[in-house]
Write an enzyme that holds these catalytic residues in place. Structure first.
Site, mmCIF file in Angstrom:
data_model
loop_
_atom_site.group_PDB
_atom_site.id
_atom_site.type_symbol
_atom_site.label_atom_id
_atom_site.label_comp_id
_atom_site.label_asym_id
_atom_site.label_seq_id
_atom_site.Cartn_x
_atom_site.Cartn_y
_atom_site.Cartn_z
ATOM 1 N N HIS A 1 0.948 -1.405 0.151
ATOM 2 C CA HIS A 1 0.086 0.074 0.065
ATOM 3 C C HIS A 1 0.868 1.170 0.017
ATOM 4 O O HIS A 1 2.165 1.149 0.016
ATOM 5 C CB HIS A 1 -0.887 0.115 1.204
ATOM 6 C CG HIS A 1 -0.417 0.183 2.530
ATOM 7 N ND1 HIS A 1 0.500 -0.836 3.025
ATOM 8 C CD2 HIS A 1 -0.410 0.918 3.508
ATOM 9 C CE1 HIS A 1 0.991 -0.532 4.030
ATOM 10 N NE2 HIS A 1 0.223 0.506 4.406
ATOM 11 N N HIS B 1 1.106 3.922 1.939
ATOM 12 C CA HIS B 1 1.909 4.579 3.170
ATOM 13 C C HIS B 1 3.450 4.590 3.174
ATOM 14 O O HIS B 1 3.864 3.516 2.789
ATOM 15 C CB HIS B 1 1.347 3.992 4.588
ATOM 16 C CG HIS B 1 -0.114 4.519 4.818
ATOM 17 N ND1 HIS B 1 -0.932 3.424 5.573
ATOM 18 C CD2 HIS B 1 -0.897 5.566 4.611
ATOM 19 C CE1 HIS B 1 -2.020 4.022 5.811
ATOM 20 N NE2 HIS B 1 -2.115 5.502 5.076
ATOM 21 N N ASP C 1 5.883 4.229 4.774
ATOM 22 C CA ASP C 1 6.890 3.396 5.465
ATOM 23 C C ASP C 1 6.994 1.959 4.766
ATOM 24 O O ASP C 1 7.794 1.095 5.061
ATOM 25 C CB ASP C 1 6.475 3.062 6.895
ATOM 26 C CG ASP C 1 5.173 2.632 7.110
ATOM 27 O OD1 ASP C 1 4.137 3.049 6.352
ATOM 28 O OD2 ASP C 1 4.880 1.942 8.338
ATOM 29 N N HIS C 2 6.136 2.087 3.541
ATOM 30 C CA HIS C 2 5.991 0.656 2.840
ATOM 31 C C HIS C 2 6.533 0.854 1.329
ATOM 32 O O HIS C 2 6.737 -0.155 0.743
ATOM 33 C CB HIS C 2 4.688 0.045 2.984
ATOM 34 C CG HIS C 2 4.227 -0.335 4.163
ATOM 35 N ND1 HIS C 2 4.304 -1.643 4.633
ATOM 36 C CD2 HIS C 2 3.985 0.161 5.208
ATOM 37 C CE1 HIS C 2 3.795 -1.751 5.819
ATOM 38 N NE2 HIS C 2 3.621 -0.779 6.392
ATOM 39 N N HIS D 1 -7.412 -1.562 5.693
ATOM 40 C CA HIS D 1 -6.607 -0.453 6.542
ATOM 41 C C HIS D 1 -7.390 0.987 5.974
ATOM 42 O O HIS D 1 -8.482 0.806 5.280
ATOM 43 C CB HIS D 1 -5.142 -0.746 5.805
ATOM 44 C CG HIS D 1 -4.134 -0.069 6.582
ATOM 45 N ND1 HIS D 1 -4.051 -0.046 8.023
ATOM 46 C CD2 HIS D 1 -3.033 0.739 6.136
ATOM 47 C CE1 HIS D 1 -3.159 0.872 8.277
ATOM 48 N NE2 HIS D 1 -2.354 1.321 7.325
ATOM 49 N N ASP E 1 -0.376 -3.894 6.755
ATOM 50 C CA ASP E 1 -1.028 -3.383 7.582
ATOM 51 C C ASP E 1 -2.528 -3.554 7.533
ATOM 52 O O ASP E 1 -3.036 -3.485 6.287
ATOM 53 C CB ASP E 1 -0.959 -1.866 7.172
ATOM 54 C CG ASP E 1 0.403 -1.419 7.672
ATOM 55 O OD1 ASP E 1 1.305 -2.396 7.734
ATOM 56 O OD2 ASP E 1 0.790 -0.080 7.924
ATOM 57 N N HIS F 1 6.170 -5.110 11.876
ATOM 58 C CA HIS F 1 5.512 -3.697 11.941
ATOM 59 C C HIS F 1 5.434 -3.301 13.551
ATOM 60 O O HIS F 1 4.562 -2.865 13.709
ATOM 61 C CB HIS F 1 4.189 -3.814 11.499
ATOM 62 C CG HIS F 1 3.825 -2.418 11.017
ATOM 63 N ND1 HIS F 1 2.882 -1.733 11.486
ATOM 64 C CD2 HIS F 1 4.033 -1.930 9.681
ATOM 65 C CE1 HIS F 1 2.707 -0.733 10.769
ATOM 66 N NE2 HIS F 1 3.375 -0.651 9.663
#
Length: 306
Positions: free
Chosen positions: A62, A64, A66-67, A142, A213, A271
């Site tokens: 996805h 976000h 941090d990914h 999410h 997530d 995570h």
């Protein structure tokens, strides 16, 4: 042949306590995959000996940061290293635009073909199918569109019994039939060589499910049933279940519950919230629910034997 998952990044939101953003290297036989690509992914790949040039497919769960914020840097480095062979990136709608506009305004023409496959998350879909592995999406819940990924190794050929094979004059086509689980018949349709006599059962096909997530969601259980290895995000201890619901994340106990209900063989936790410097309490909570739980600490490699 190898089937292994190496943890490159295990933290959520921001780097902390020596931990980095989510990223994993998955090696299945001769294929090298990357799942998620946090900021430090290529540095972690170098640190742990993951060869960038062997990557054929990258899967982004996805959008976000941090990914996926390490993706542009990784693509650029492969270009600077003179990569020539094709790379395919799977990810949500919008990822191709993000990368394309960066290439445009940096006036970069990659030295290799780069393909994007846009993913939806309404239902599980087959997104990669080759002679070794099939990869399916796992729709997750999410704050934004998000998918996990299920890797299923293809059925393997039966094993020939050497002594039996050497005792008869088998043609190549007959050997291939036996390896594929087919009895060999003569011209009259009568049994000539049986798989029961000349072969042993094939080695098991292995599986890995990556669940990024997500809020606690039992709808994924049928998709991950009986997998050899499950990674499930485990951001908070269960005492913060209200925080988990608010942020659309999962507690450690909830992740372990999913693993237990799905009858998976082993669970990898990851995570981790920045609030946890020490991770042993998370492992203890998980093992109170599901014994075969393990911390997804960076640098660790999880092997699945066949």
């Amino acid at each position: 042949m190898p089937f292994e998952v190496q943890i490159l990044g295990s933290n959520s939101a921001a780097p902390a306590h020596g931990r980095h953003h989510t990223s994993q290297s998955v090696r299945i036989q001769n294929y090298q995959f990357l799942i998620d690509c946090g900021e430090s992914a290529q540095l972690q790949m170098k640190r742990y000996g993951v060869k960038k040039n062997r990557l054929s497919h990258i899967f982004i769960s996805h959008l976000h940061g941090d990914h996926f914020l390490g993706l542009m840097g990784l693509l650029s480095t492969m270009h600077l290293n003179g990569r020539k062979h094709e790379l395919t990136v799977y990810g949500p709608i919008g990822l191709a635009d993000i990368i394309t506009i960066q290439l445009k305004y940096s006036n970069t023409r990659l030295s290799y073909p780069l393909n994007f496959v846009e993913l939806r998350s309404e239902q599980s879909e087959l997104i990669l199918d080759n002679k070794v592995v099939s990869v399916f999406t796992i729709p997750l819940k999410h704050k934004i569109q998000c998918n996990g990924f299920l890797f299923k190794e293809k059925p393997k050929p039966r094993k020939l019994i050497k002594e039996k094979i050497e005792s008869v004059d088998l043609k190549i086509a007959e050997i291939n039939s036996l390896k594929n689980g087919e009895d060999v018949l003569d011209e009259d349709g009568k049994l000539k060589y049986s798989i029961a006599e000349f072969t042993l059962p094939p080695r098991k096909s292995r599986s890995y499910a990556f669940c990024s997530d997500t809020i606690y969601n039992e709808e994924i259980i049928p998709l991950i049933k009986d997998v050899d290895l499950l990674y499930h995000e485990s951001t908070f201890l269960h005492e913060l279940i209200d925080r988990a619901k608010q942020t659309f994340h999962t507690t450690v106990k909830q992740a372990a519950t999913i693993a237990k209900k799905a009858d998976v063989h082993r669970l990898i936790l990851g995570h981790f919230s920045n609030r946890y410097r020490e991770l042993e309490p998370l492992l203890a909570e998980a093992r109170s629910e599901f014994k075969e739980s393990y911390l997804g600490e960076e640098g660790l490699t999880f092997y699945v034997e066949d």
